[in-house]
Design a protein around this motif. Structure first.
Motif, PDB file in Angstrom:
ATOM      1  N   TYR A 178      64.486 -12.942  61.528  1.00 33.21           N
ATOM      2  CA  TYR A 178      63.685 -12.361  60.448  1.00 33.21           C
ATOM      3  C   TYR A 178      62.388 -13.151  60.314  1.00 33.21           C
ATOM      4  N   LEU A 179      61.348 -12.443  59.937  1.00 35.28           N
ATOM      5  CA  LEU A 179      60.063 -13.080  59.666  1.00 35.28           C
ATOM      6  C   LEU A 179      59.689 -12.810  58.215  1.00 35.28           C
ATOM      7  N   HIS A 180      59.535 -13.881  57.422  1.00 32.32           N
ATOM      8  CA  HIS A 180      59.129 -13.764  56.024  1.00 32.32           C
ATOM      9  C   HIS A 180      57.639 -14.097  55.935  1.00 32.32           C
ATOM     10  N   VAL A 181      56.837 -13.097  55.642  1.00 26.06           N
ATOM     11  CA  VAL A 181      55.380 -13.238  55.652  1.00 26.06           C
ATOM     12  C   VAL A 181      54.856 -13.236  54.220  1.00 26.06           C
ATOM     13  N   THR A 182      53.998 -14.206  53.876  1.00 27.91           N
ATOM     14  CA  THR A 182      53.376 -14.242  52.549  1.00 27.91           C
ATOM     15  C   THR A 182      51.998 -13.588  52.602  1.00 27.91           C
ATOM     16  N   VAL A 183      51.734 -12.754  51.617  1.00 30.51           N
ATOM     17  CA  VAL A 183      50.418 -12.117  51.508  1.00 30.51           C
ATOM     18  C   VAL A 183      49.871 -12.387  50.108  1.00 30.51           C
ATOM     19  N   THR A 184      48.594 -12.651  50.026  1.00 30.35           N
ATOM     20  CA  THR A 184      47.933 -12.982  48.760  1.00 30.35           C
ATOM     21  C   THR A 184      46.752 -12.043  48.548  1.00 30.35           C
ATOM     22  N   ARG A 185      46.658 -11.525  47.347  1.00 35.56           N
ATOM     23  CA  ARG A 185      45.517 -10.670  47.025  1.00 35.56           C
ATOM     24  C   ARG A 185      45.111 -10.881  45.575  1.00 35.56           C
ATOM     25  N   GLU A 186      43.955 -10.373  45.233  1.00 37.94           N
ATOM     26  CA  GLU A 186      43.418 -10.537  43.880  1.00 37.94           C
ATOM     27  C   GLU A 186      43.595  -9.243  43.101  1.00 37.94           C
ATOM     28  N   PHE A 187      43.996  -9.385  41.863  1.00 37.45           N
ATOM     29  CA  PHE A 187      44.239  -8.227  41.008  1.00 37.45           C
ATOM     30  C   PHE A 187      43.390  -8.329  39.744  1.00 37.45           C
ATOM     31  N   ASP A 188      43.030  -7.192  39.211  1.00 33.00           N
ATOM     32  CA  ASP A 188      42.329  -7.119  37.930  1.00 33.00           C
ATOM     33  C   ASP A 188      43.366  -6.870  36.835  1.00 33.00           C
ATOM     34  N   VAL A 189      43.958  -7.937  36.358  1.00 33.56           N
ATOM     35  CA  VAL A 189      44.996  -7.827  35.327  1.00 33.56           C
ATOM     36  C   VAL A 189      44.323  -7.732  33.963  1.00 33.56           C
ATOM     37  N   PRO A 190      44.603  -6.678  33.188  1.00 34.33           N
ATOM     38  CA  PRO A 190      43.959  -6.553  31.873  1.00 34.33           C
ATOM     39  C   PRO A 190      44.439  -7.622  30.904  1.00 34.33           C
ATOM     40  N   GLU A 191      43.663  -7.852  29.872  1.00 37.38           N
ATOM     41  CA  GLU A 191      44.062  -8.794  28.830  1.00 37.38           C
ATOM     42  C   GLU A 191      45.191  -8.204  27.988  1.00 37.38           C
ATOM     43  N   PRO A 192      46.104  -9.046  27.453  1.00 38.37           N
ATOM     44  CA  PRO A 192      47.189  -8.525  26.613  1.00 38.37           C
ATOM     45  C   PRO A 192      46.688  -7.703  25.428  1.00 38.37           C
ATOM     46  N   GLY A 193      45.511  -8.059  24.914  1.00 34.40           N
ATOM     47  CA  GLY A 193      44.989  -7.351  23.747  1.00 34.40           C
ATOM     48  C   GLY A 193      44.658  -5.904  23.985  1.00 34.40           C
ATOM     49  N   THR A 194      44.583  -5.472  25.233  1.00 36.73           N
ATOM     50  CA  THR A 194      44.272  -4.074  25.540  1.00 36.73           C
ATOM     51  C   THR A 194      45.513  -3.210  25.678  1.00 36.73           C
ATOM     52  N   ALA A 195      46.704  -3.781  25.508  1.00 40.53           N
ATOM     53  CA  ALA A 195      47.956  -3.069  25.761  1.00 40.53           C
ATOM     54  C   ALA A 195      48.220  -2.002  24.707  1.00 40.53           C
TER      55      ALA A 195
END
Length: 434
Positions: A178-195
């Protein structure tokens, strides 16, 4: 501003060319490098000195650096646990043992992308092709197989400029690589106050209770209890075995059992955290809210038995798993005060009492007679998040009628719906009203 998150994608390796023995030899060499790194670290050597000392001609230099880094991470984790044990008054779980340096079995081959291994997408077959360098001037090639969603995610990571493919680990189980591959990316996570939806998460010894509330109306959108009692049972079983073996001088079994316990716990926590994020994702613009447990454990003095049960529960690790999975789905997380959430009525705010999994409100003017104690706590967590975000403490509280509690137990085959432990209580909608 974007927030980075890293995910591990697990794939089966189908070998097309090259010798399987090269992979086996490289994994054995990884174990030797790991053991030697731990020994040199214990002797006070620096990372640069260790890199020079463990260098060998039959092992790719980039892979060596990756294995050394993995070993140093393991040592740092041990040091953190040891520091906690030394500074805790009731550290009765036994002094943490350092990573083993006498194991002779294979260790995962850790590799950096484009150096120790390389992934490409074949334009004709759409397969993910892999090339691994287990030894200098030796190549093993093939392709990866996995679940369709995981394969699509990996292809996107390989071909997208916004996603970084990181280190991979080569493992061997039941005759399959098995090959366990890590991938990293950037996300635009909204602020909790906008929920628009607040999802309160109550974590306790046996289960995780979730309740989703509409932030504007405070109506309950859904409630769910995830049972993970097997973690508690397995940890108690391993503790009993280890204690009895230590009493008879058989200390070598401690590391082996500890590894099994850790793997089982992580297996459950990954599935639990995925279920939490999937529950939150079904609602519009959610925020996942935890209790702020910092400082709480150090203040609790229940005695030897209860302290061991409490401090061995993986609360922090579970929150970490949920947080990074939520980030991957662009769902924000937050924390609120943890005091008396399970003993406060979610409808009137009066202090009641709980017996087992039942909460009873002592306020005669409140229409709530009883509720599922853990769900009641999760509602309070969601309510405190609303107060925190809106800055308005008026008008307790939620609506009097709550939906039926659904209990989901995790088993070897995945999540299975089962009736609650108190079926009549669930059928009554948990709440009684006049």
């Amino acid at each position: 501003m974007g927030e980075e998150a890293t995910k591990t994608i697990q794939m089966r390796l189908h070998i097309a060319s090259g010798e399987r023995s090269w992979l086996h030899d490289a994994r054995l060499a990884s174990r030797e490098i790991f053991n030697q790194t731990i020994r040199l670290t214990q002797q006070g050597h620096t990372r640069t000195e260790i890199q020079q000392e463990v260098d060998r001609d039959d092992f790719l230099r980039n892979n060596k650096c990756a294995v050394v880094g993995k070993a140093l991470q393991t040592w740092d984790s041990y040091q953190s646990l040891l520091d906690w044990w030394e500074n805790h008054d009731d550290s009765d779980g036994g002094k943490p043992t350092p990573p083993s340096t006498d194991k002779s079995g294979a260790y995962p081959l850790v590799m950096a992308h484009t150096e120790g291994y390389r992934l490409t997408v074949d334009d004709d077959t759409n397969r993910v092709q892999v090339r691994i360098s287990p030894k200098p001037y030796k190549k093993v090639t093939g392709h990866l197989r996995g679940e369709p969603d995981a394969m699509d995610e990996l292809r996107d990571a390989i071909t997208s400029d916004g996603v970084d493919v990181g280190q991979a680990e080569l493992l061997y189980r039941d005759g399959v690589y098995y090959l366990h591959v890590t991938v990293t990316r950037e996300f635009d996570v909204p602020e909790p106050g906008t929920a628009d939806t607040v999802v309160g998460v109550d974590i306790n010894e046996r289960n995780v209770a979730l309740t989703a509330l509409d932030r504007e109306t405070m109506r309950t959108k859904g409630t769910l209890v995830l049972d993970y009692g097997r973690v508690k049972q397995e940890r108690q079983r391993y503790h009993t075995i280890t204690t009895r073996c230590q009493e008879h001088g058989k200390t070598s079994i401690h590391q082996k059992l500890g590894d099994k316990e850790e793997r089982f716990t992580e297996w459950v926590l990954h599935r639990l955290s995925r279920a939490v994020v999937e529950f939150a994702e079904q609602f519009s613009n959610p925020v996942i809210v935890f209790e702020d447990m910092s400082g709480i454990r150090d203040e609790i003095k229940y005695g030897t038995y209860m302290n061991r049960r409490l401090h061995k529960l993986p609360f922090h690790k579970f929150e970490t798993f949920v947080s990074y999975k939520a980030t991957w789905r662009e769902i924000p997380t937050d924390t609120v005060d943890a005091y008396y959430n399970s003993k406060t009525c979610s409808c009137c705010g009066e202090r009641g009492y709980r017996q087992g999994r039942r909460f009873r409100c002592t306020n005669d003017g409140c229409d709530v007679v009883q509720d599922h104690a853990d769900r009641n706590a999760s509602v309070n967590i969601a309510w405190r998040e609303k107060v925190k975000l809106d800055g308005n403490t008026t008008n307790y509280r939620t609506h009097k009628t709550q939906p039926q509690v659904r209990l989901v137990r995790l088993s070897g085959s995945g999540r299975v719906n089962r009736p609650t432990s108190s079926r009549s209580l669930a059928e009554q909608g948990v709440l009684a009203y006049g």
